[in-house]
Write a protein that holds these residues in place. Structure first.
Motif, mmCIF file in Angstrom:
data_model
loop_
_atom_site.group_PDB
_atom_site.id
_atom_site.type_symbol
_atom_site.label_atom_id
_atom_site.label_comp_id
_atom_site.label_asym_id
_atom_site.label_seq_id
_atom_site.Cartn_x
_atom_site.Cartn_y
_atom_site.Cartn_z
ATOM 1 N N GLN A 1 -93.698 -20.132 -24.443
ATOM 2 C CA GLN A 1 -93.575 -19.116 -25.583
ATOM 3 C C GLN A 1 -93.091 -17.713 -25.133
ATOM 4 O OE1 GLN A 1 -97.482 -17.918 -27.722
ATOM 5 N NE2 GLN A 1 -98.716 -18.315 -26.175
ATOM 6 N N PRO A 2 -92.190 -16.811 -25.882
ATOM 7 C CA PRO A 2 -91.686 -15.581 -25.123
ATOM 8 C C PRO A 2 -92.963 -14.992 -24.834
ATOM 9 C CG PRO A 2 -91.898 -15.290 -27.860
ATOM 10 C CD PRO A 2 -92.066 -16.801 -27.447
ATOM 11 N N SER A 3 -94.056 -15.018 -25.086
ATOM 12 C CA SER A 3 -95.460 -13.755 -24.731
ATOM 13 C C SER A 3 -97.173 -14.855 -24.792
ATOM 14 C CB SER A 3 -95.781 -12.228 -25.946
ATOM 15 O OG SER A 3 -96.168 -13.563 -27.098
ATOM 16 N N SER A 4 -97.986 -14.028 -24.478
ATOM 17 C CA SER A 4 -99.334 -14.484 -24.429
ATOM 18 C C SER A 4 -100.422 -13.858 -25.209
ATOM 19 C CB SER A 4 -99.635 -15.103 -23.407
ATOM 20 O OG SER A 4 -99.561 -13.507 -22.266
ATOM 21 N N LYS A 5 -99.867 -14.133 -26.591
ATOM 22 C CA LYS A 5 -100.723 -12.425 -27.381
ATOM 23 C C LYS A 5 -101.331 -14.154 -28.631
ATOM 24 C CE LYS A 5 -99.421 -8.939 -25.804
ATOM 25 N NZ LYS A 5 -100.721 -7.843 -25.345
ATOM 26 N N ASP A 6 -101.791 -15.033 -28.389
ATOM 27 C CA ASP A 6 -103.069 -15.827 -28.913
ATOM 28 C C ASP A 6 -101.763 -16.494 -30.440
ATOM 29 O OD1 ASP A 6 -104.897 -15.888 -27.319
ATOM 30 O OD2 ASP A 6 -105.390 -14.593 -28.487
ATOM 31 N N GLN A 7 -100.660 -17.105 -29.592
ATOM 32 C CA GLN A 7 -99.565 -17.495 -30.642
ATOM 33 C C GLN A 7 -99.290 -19.253 -30.801
ATOM 34 O OE1 GLN A 7 -96.222 -14.706 -28.886
ATOM 35 N NE2 GLN A 7 -96.311 -14.231 -31.175
ATOM 36 N N ILE A 8 -100.368 -19.944 -30.171
ATOM 37 C CA ILE A 8 -99.557 -20.915 -30.417
ATOM 38 C C ILE A 8 -101.093 -21.429 -31.214
ATOM 39 C CG2 ILE A 8 -99.480 -23.486 -29.258
ATOM 40 C CD1 ILE A 8 -98.077 -21.841 -26.721
ATOM 41 N N SER A 9 -100.375 -22.381 -31.936
ATOM 42 C CA SER A 9 -102.004 -23.246 -32.458
ATOM 43 C C SER A 9 -101.250 -25.322 -32.678
ATOM 44 C CB SER A 9 -101.500 -22.654 -34.435
ATOM 45 O OG SER A 9 -100.700 -22.871 -35.055
ATOM 46 N N PHE A 10 -99.704 -25.159 -32.225
ATOM 47 C CA PHE A 10 -99.759 -26.715 -31.753
ATOM 48 C C PHE A 10 -99.329 -27.559 -30.067
ATOM 49 C CE2 PHE A 10 -97.001 -30.638 -32.212
ATOM 50 C CZ PHE A 10 -98.100 -31.864 -32.794
ATOM 51 N N LEU A 11 -100.129 -27.742 -30.105
ATOM 52 C CA LEU A 11 -98.334 -28.067 -28.352
ATOM 53 C C LEU A 11 -99.177 -30.133 -28.466
ATOM 54 C CD1 LEU A 11 -97.864 -26.552 -25.741
ATOM 55 C CD2 LEU A 11 -99.846 -27.031 -25.126
ATOM 56 N N LEU A 12 -98.255 -30.411 -27.859
ATOM 57 C CA LEU A 12 -97.905 -32.156 -27.663
ATOM 58 C C LEU A 12 -97.160 -32.079 -26.384
ATOM 59 C CD1 LEU A 12 -97.932 -34.876 -28.772
ATOM 60 C CD2 LEU A 12 -96.116 -34.618 -29.707
ATOM 61 N N ILE A 13 -97.423 -33.168 -25.366
ATOM 62 C CA ILE A 13 -96.858 -33.218 -23.860
ATOM 63 C C ILE A 13 -96.838 -34.364 -24.033
ATOM 64 C CG2 ILE A 13 -96.938 -32.785 -21.707
ATOM 65 C CD1 ILE A 13 -99.374 -30.259 -22.220
ATOM 66 N N THR A 14 -95.988 -34.843 -23.648
ATOM 67 C CA THR A 14 -95.763 -36.381 -23.865
ATOM 68 C C THR A 14 -95.133 -36.926 -22.188
ATOM 69 O OG1 THR A 14 -93.757 -36.316 -24.716
ATOM 70 C CG2 THR A 14 -95.202 -37.188 -25.884
ATOM 71 N N SER A 15 -94.598 -37.476 -21.551
ATOM 72 C CA SER A 15 -94.206 -37.574 -20.452
ATOM 73 C C SER A 15 -93.968 -39.823 -20.271
ATOM 74 C CB SER A 15 -95.204 -37.271 -19.361
ATOM 75 O OG SER A 15 -94.644 -37.963 -18.138
ATOM 76 N N SER A 16 -92.520 -39.413 -19.803
ATOM 77 C CA SER A 16 -92.171 -40.641 -19.016
ATOM 78 C C SER A 16 -93.259 -41.294 -18.116
ATOM 79 C CB SER A 16 -91.024 -40.989 -18.785
ATOM 80 O OG SER A 16 -91.220 -40.310 -17.513
ATOM 81 N N LEU A 17 -93.862 -40.594 -17.468
ATOM 82 C CA LEU A 17 -94.940 -41.156 -16.647
ATOM 83 C C LEU A 17 -96.304 -40.553 -16.308
ATOM 84 C CD1 LEU A 17 -94.913 -43.028 -13.420
ATOM 85 C CD2 LEU A 17 -94.024 -40.864 -12.117
ATOM 86 N N TYR A 18 -97.619 -40.989 -16.656
ATOM 87 C CA TYR A 18 -98.321 -40.408 -16.629
ATOM 88 C C TYR A 18 -99.003 -41.536 -15.394
ATOM 89 C CZ TYR A 18 -97.675 -39.942 -21.620
ATOM 90 O OH TYR A 18 -97.066 -39.594 -22.734
ATOM 91 N N THR A 19 -100.817 -40.109 -15.168
ATOM 92 C CA THR A 19 -101.697 -40.926 -14.323
ATOM 93 C C THR A 19 -101.768 -41.850 -14.249
ATOM 94 O OG1 THR A 19 -102.203 -38.347 -14.388
ATOM 95 C CG2 THR A 19 -103.800 -39.672 -13.505
ATOM 96 N N ASP A 20 -101.712 -42.661 -12.905
ATOM 97 C CA ASP A 20 -102.481 -43.941 -12.738
ATOM 98 C C ASP A 20 -104.620 -43.531 -12.669
ATOM 99 O OD1 ASP A 20 -103.252 -46.469 -12.163
ATOM 100 O OD2 ASP A 20 -101.243 -47.272 -11.085
ATOM 101 N N PRO B 1 -105.664 -42.618 -8.318
ATOM 102 C CA PRO B 1 -105.517 -41.190 -8.058
ATOM 103 C C PRO B 1 -104.797 -40.815 -7.661
ATOM 104 C CG PRO B 1 -107.942 -41.581 -7.150
ATOM 105 C CD PRO B 1 -106.890 -42.963 -7.669
ATOM 106 N N GLU B 2 -104.149 -40.526 -6.576
ATOM 107 C CA GLU B 2 -103.562 -39.574 -5.894
ATOM 108 C C GLU B 2 -101.798 -39.460 -6.686
ATOM 109 O OE1 GLU B 2 -102.716 -44.404 -4.622
ATOM 110 O OE2 GLU B 2 -104.635 -42.991 -4.583
ATOM 111 N N GLN B 3 -101.589 -40.941 -6.908
ATOM 112 C CA GLN B 3 -100.478 -40.741 -7.992
ATOM 113 C C GLN B 3 -100.567 -40.311 -9.266
ATOM 114 O OE1 GLN B 3 -99.074 -44.775 -8.577
ATOM 115 N NE2 GLN B 3 -99.070 -45.701 -5.989
ATOM 116 N N LYS B 4 -100.417 -38.775 -9.770
ATOM 117 C CA LYS B 4 -100.855 -38.112 -10.853
ATOM 118 C C LYS B 4 -100.022 -37.379 -11.193
ATOM 119 C CE LYS B 4 -103.610 -34.584 -8.893
ATOM 120 N NZ LYS B 4 -105.736 -33.968 -9.429
ATOM 121 N N ILE B 5 -100.309 -37.267 -12.254
ATOM 122 C CA ILE B 5 -99.082 -36.514 -12.964
ATOM 123 C C ILE B 5 -100.003 -34.897 -13.711
ATOM 124 C CG2 ILE B 5 -97.384 -34.957 -15.266
ATOM 125 C CD1 ILE B 5 -95.740 -37.337 -12.646
ATOM 126 N N SER B 6 -99.876 -33.364 -12.990
ATOM 127 C CA SER B 6 -100.473 -32.540 -13.496
ATOM 128 C C SER B 6 -100.338 -31.249 -14.239
ATOM 129 C CB SER B 6 -101.707 -32.431 -12.577
ATOM 130 O OG SER B 6 -101.271 -31.841 -11.479
#
Length: 144
Positions: A48-67, A71-76
């Motif tokens: 977002q362009p600023s950090s003023k409590d504007q986000i009300s929805f956030l979805l994050i997906t990936s083609s690769l996830y933490t296994d 535990p050393e193989q992770k996306i964070s």
């Protein structure tokens, strides 16, 4: 003003189920497509362009996830540092939910801790994470 329509259903095998359907009104949204993060790489993504409590929805997906078995193989990811393990798609509904990130993020920092494939192994997985983000937010700054 537009609306993000969210439907989620969860069912225990041979057990109970819970489903929700929610409309989340937002002024604007952004779809951030395929941010590629190579093994050992960190990336910073503007959400977002600023950090003023504007986000009300956030979805994050990936083609690769933490296994979880490795535990050393992770996306964070995270606001100040990539400390939240991305083990499944993550969804934040409402400003209260987004606040658990430690603040309304202007940027998110991602890290891929998967190992790089051996240069001579052409059949090894590339271990690249392709991140997609959908963010819904207010476009207007709150008045002081």
């Amino acid at each position: 003003m537009t609306t993000i329509k969210v439907s989620i259903g969860a069912q225990i095998e041979k057990g109970p189920q819970v489903s929700i359907s929610k409309d989340i009104p937002v002024n604007t949204y952004d779809k951030i497509d395929e941010i590629v993060i190579a093994p050992g790489q960190e990336r910073t993504v503007n959400v977002q362009p600023s950090s003023k409590d504007q986000i009300s929805f956030l979805l994050i997906t990936s083609s690769l996830y933490t296994d979880p078995s490795k535990p050393e193989q992770k996306i964070s990811y995270g606001v100040d540092a990539p400390t939240i393990g991305l083990d499944q798609p993550h969804i934040y509904l409402g400003k209260g939910s987004v606040s658990v990130l430690g603040g309304d993020p202007k940027v998110l920092k991602f890290k891929n801790d998967y190992p790089a494939p051996a240069a001579d192994d052409k059949n090894a997985p590339k271990n690249e994470a392709k991140i997609e983000i959908l963010v819904g937010r207010d476009a207007l700054q709150p008045s002081a």
